[in-house]
Design a protein around this motif. Structure first.
Motif, PDB file in Angstrom:
ATOM      1  N   ARG A   1       0.924   4.941   1.584  1.00 47.46           N
ATOM      2  CA  ARG A   1       0.377   5.665   2.731  1.00 47.46           C
ATOM      3  C   ARG A   1       0.708   7.142   2.516  1.00 47.46           C
ATOM      4  O   ARG A   1       1.871   7.519   2.490  1.00 47.46           O
ATOM      5  CB  ARG A   1       0.986   5.175   4.037  1.00 47.46           C
TER       6      ARG A   1
ATOM      7  N   SER B   1       0.828  -1.206   0.000  1.00 42.25           N
ATOM      8  CA  SER B   1       0.000   0.000   0.000  1.00 42.25           C
ATOM      9  C   SER B   1       0.864   1.257   0.000  1.00 42.25           C
ATOM     10  O   SER B   1       1.987   1.268   0.494  1.00 42.25           O
ATOM     11  CB  SER B   1      -0.915   0.016   1.220  1.00 42.25           C
TER      12      SER B   1
ATOM     13  N   VAL C   1      -4.834   5.538   2.740  1.00 43.95           N
ATOM     14  CA  VAL C   1      -4.037   4.362   2.392  1.00 43.95           C
ATOM     15  C   VAL C   1      -4.602   3.794   1.099  1.00 43.95           C
ATOM     16  O   VAL C   1      -5.805   3.563   0.982  1.00 43.95           O
ATOM     17  CB  VAL C   1      -4.072   3.298   3.511  1.00 43.95           C
TER      18      VAL C   1
END
Length: 117
Positions: free
Chosen positions: A74, A72, A101
């Protein structure tokens, strides 16, 4: 793949995060800053830049392994919208986000681009 990932992570630990701050006084503790990060084994940061049309932030990463990888982005800012993109920055399908996110999944040696605003 595992050894290459270990080497890349060790380099990232030594070289990242890049931070620039101005300290006008040593009396107070500097503010904690948060920015952009990419999490996921085998994923490597390639770019964060303004899109050519000026409407998006372009986040680009690559899977440097011979197997599928997920992770992911962020973001240290509020994400209102995220879309998959090709390398030419054409907006594609929406990407679900939660608390800034952005999930990402890439095939072996694949490059992924996400447009964010």
């Amino acid at each position: 793949d595992a050894i290459l990932d270990d080497i890349e992570r060790a380099a990232d630990d030594a070289l990242l995060p890049l931070r620039g701050t101005t300290v006008s006084s040593a009396i107070t503790q500097p503010l904690r800053l948060s920015g952009l990060s990419l999490d996921g084994e085998g994923l490597r940061f390639l770019a964060c830049k303004e899109s050519e049309d000026g409407l998006w932030a372009v986040l680009r990463c690559a899977n440097i392994t011979g197997r599928a990888a997920s992770g992911s982005w962020r973001c240290g800012w509020q994400v209102r919208e995220a879309r998959q993109s090709r390398l030419d920055e054409q907006p594609g399908d929406p990407v679900g986000t939660r608390d800034s996110v952005i999930p990402i999944s890439l095939g072996p040696y694949e490059v992924g681009t996400v447009l964010v605003r």
